[in-house]
Scaffold this motif. Structure first.
Motif, PDB file in Angstrom:
ATOM      1  N   PRO A  10       0.816  -1.166   0.046  1.00 46.40           N
ATOM      2  CA  PRO A  10       0.172  -0.071  -0.045  1.00 46.40           C
ATOM      3  C   PRO A  10       0.750   1.150   0.095  1.00 46.40           C
ATOM      4  O   PRO A  10       0.436   2.389  -0.576  1.00 46.40           O
ATOM      5  CB  PRO A  10      -0.694  -0.172   1.296  1.00 46.40           C
ATOM      6  N   GLU A  11       2.044   1.450   0.580  1.00 40.59           N
ATOM      7  CA  GLU A  11       2.907   2.510   0.723  1.00 40.59           C
ATOM      8  C   GLU A  11       3.444   2.910  -0.770  1.00 40.59           C
ATOM      9  O   GLU A  11       3.863   3.781  -1.203  1.00 40.59           O
ATOM     10  CB  GLU A  11       4.135   2.403   1.722  1.00 40.59           C
ATOM     11  N   ILE A  12       3.417   1.845  -1.698  1.00 40.82           N
ATOM     12  CA  ILE A  12       4.009   1.864  -2.918  1.00 40.82           C
ATOM     13  C   ILE A  12       2.750   2.186  -4.116  1.00 40.82           C
ATOM     14  O   ILE A  12       2.768   3.149  -4.678  1.00 40.82           O
ATOM     15  CB  ILE A  12       4.772   0.594  -3.554  1.00 40.82           C
ATOM     16  N   TYR A  13       1.515   1.476  -3.996  1.00 39.90           N
ATOM     17  CA  TYR A  13       0.507   1.611  -4.858  1.00 39.90           C
ATOM     18  C   TYR A  13      -0.291   2.908  -4.759  1.00 39.90           C
ATOM     19  O   TYR A  13      -1.060   3.162  -5.793  1.00 39.90           O
ATOM     20  CB  TYR A  13      -0.346   0.290  -5.292  1.00 39.90           C
ATOM     21  N   ARG A  14      -0.398   3.172  -3.501  1.00 32.69           N
ATOM     22  CA  ARG A  14      -1.017   4.384  -3.235  1.00 32.69           C
ATOM     23  C   ARG A  14      -0.541   5.618  -4.039  1.00 32.69           C
ATOM     24  O   ARG A  14      -1.213   6.737  -4.244  1.00 32.69           O
ATOM     25  CB  ARG A  14      -0.715   5.031  -1.766  1.00 32.69           C
ATOM     26  N   TRP A  15       0.587   5.541  -4.849  1.00 28.80           N
ATOM     27  CA  TRP A  15       1.130   6.743  -5.842  1.00 28.80           C
ATOM     28  C   TRP A  15       0.676   6.164  -7.212  1.00 28.80           C
ATOM     29  O   TRP A  15       0.994   6.816  -8.163  1.00 28.80           O
ATOM     30  CB  TRP A  15       2.513   6.613  -5.790  1.00 28.80           C
ATOM     31  N   PHE A  16       0.062   5.105  -7.614  1.00 29.79           N
ATOM     32  CA  PHE A  16      -0.341   4.409  -8.923  1.00 29.79           C
ATOM     33  C   PHE A  16      -1.585   5.295  -9.202  1.00 29.79           C
ATOM     34  O   PHE A  16      -2.584   5.091  -8.519  1.00 29.79           O
ATOM     35  CB  PHE A  16      -0.384   3.152  -8.971  1.00 29.79           C
ATOM     36  N   ARG A  17      -1.545   5.578 -10.406  1.00 29.24           N
ATOM     37  CA  ARG A  17      -2.879   6.097 -11.040  1.00 29.24           C
ATOM     38  C   ARG A  17      -4.105   5.225 -11.109  1.00 29.24           C
ATOM     39  O   ARG A  17      -5.099   5.418 -10.645  1.00 29.24           O
ATOM     40  CB  ARG A  17      -2.341   6.748 -12.367  1.00 29.24           C
ATOM     41  N   ASN A  18      -3.652   3.803 -11.437  1.00 27.17           N
ATOM     42  CA  ASN A  18      -4.615   3.131 -11.783  1.00 27.17           C
ATOM     43  C   ASN A  18      -4.752   1.686 -10.799  1.00 27.17           C
ATOM     44  O   ASN A  18      -5.159   0.636 -11.340  1.00 27.17           O
ATOM     45  CB  ASN A  18      -4.371   2.508 -13.242  1.00 27.17           C
ATOM     46  N   GLN A  19      -4.513   1.910  -9.887  1.00 25.34           N
ATOM     47  CA  GLN A  19      -4.603   1.052  -8.465  1.00 25.34           C
ATOM     48  C   GLN A  19      -4.747   1.703  -7.321  1.00 25.34           C
ATOM     49  O   GLN A  19      -4.040   2.312  -6.687  1.00 25.34           O
ATOM     50  CB  GLN A  19      -3.087   0.164  -8.638  1.00 25.34           C
ATOM     51  N   ASP A  20      -5.700   1.285  -6.366  1.00 24.76           N
ATOM     52  CA  ASP A  20      -6.200   1.652  -5.243  1.00 24.76           C
ATOM     53  C   ASP A  20      -6.261   0.454  -4.176  1.00 24.76           C
ATOM     54  O   ASP A  20      -7.007   0.688  -3.089  1.00 24.76           O
ATOM     55  CB  ASP A  20      -7.175   2.606  -5.321  1.00 24.76           C
ATOM     56  N   GLU A  21      -6.047  -0.554  -4.799  1.00 27.45           N
ATOM     57  CA  GLU A  21      -6.437  -2.007  -3.629  1.00 27.45           C
ATOM     58  C   GLU A  21      -5.276  -3.015  -4.261  1.00 27.45           C
ATOM     59  O   GLU A  21      -4.818  -2.942  -5.139  1.00 27.45           O
ATOM     60  CB  GLU A  21      -7.598  -2.383  -3.865  1.00 27.45           C
ATOM     61  N   GLU A  22      -5.174  -3.825  -3.368  1.00 26.29           N
ATOM     62  CA  GLU A  22      -4.338  -5.192  -3.715  1.00 26.29           C
ATOM     63  C   GLU A  22      -4.453  -5.805  -4.786  1.00 26.29           C
ATOM     64  O   GLU A  22      -5.909  -5.889  -5.338  1.00 26.29           O
ATOM     65  CB  GLU A  22      -4.252  -6.063  -2.549  1.00 26.29           C
ATOM     66  N   LEU A  23      -3.771  -6.415  -5.648  1.00 26.55           N
ATOM     67  CA  LEU A  23      -4.072  -7.013  -7.018  1.00 26.55           C
ATOM     68  C   LEU A  23      -4.253  -8.451  -6.645  1.00 26.55           C
ATOM     69  O   LEU A  23      -3.737  -8.950  -5.661  1.00 26.55           O
ATOM     70  CB  LEU A  23      -2.532  -6.810  -7.760  1.00 26.55           C
TER      71      LEU A  23
END
Length: 145
Positions: free
Chosen positions: A25-38
């Motif tokens: 979550p500390e990484i994907y919080r900065w992704f435009r197209n991801q807001d939860e675990e994959l």
């Protein structure tokens, strides 16, 4: 210059590591197209179906994989260090510089308004702020001659 930073194409052997990093979550919080675990299957499908000319480059530091630079076919650039203990040590800057040094086409990036570290990183490498869409700042690096 950090001489112990290198880039190589992502391979099938990186898929587990990429999954781990992309689910932090500390990484994907900065992704435009991801807001939860994959989901694992979605991750594998993404890896297998990436555009042929898209570059997913593994950042290696002292021979160990530590992050990713992504160069999309449309010139969009993204970067993250999956090994958080190495944040703030100049590794991302060195990797980004190496990834874009020979690129002649216009490059772009979208960076979250709260991600000031990435904003500074891209600005140091010649990207200029061109606009904002909601919480996302658009950057462009003009075509090299």
């Amino acid at each position: 210059m950090i001489r112990s930073v290198s880039l190589r194409p992502a391979t099938r052997q990186d898929i587990d590591r990429l999954y781990q990093w992309r689910n932090d979550p500390e990484i994907y919080r900065w992704f435009r197209n991801q807001d939860e675990e994959l989901d694992w299957h979605d991750h594998v499908k993404w890896f297998q179906n990436r555009p042929e000319k898209q570059e997913e480059l593994i950042i290696e530091y002292m021979g160990e994989p530590v992050g990713v630079v992504s160069l999309a076919t449309d010139g969009d650039v993204g970067i993250y260090l999956g090994e958080k203990r190495l944040w703030g040590k100049g590794i991302a800057s060195e990797a980004l510089g190496k990834a874009i040094e020979d690129k002649k086409e216009e490059l772009s990036a979208e960076i979250h308004v709260d991600n000031t570290g990435s904003q500074q990183l891209f600005e140091r490498h010649g990207f200029e702020r061109t606009g904002q869409e909601g919480k996302w700042i658009q950057y462009r690096k003009p075509r090299s001659r």
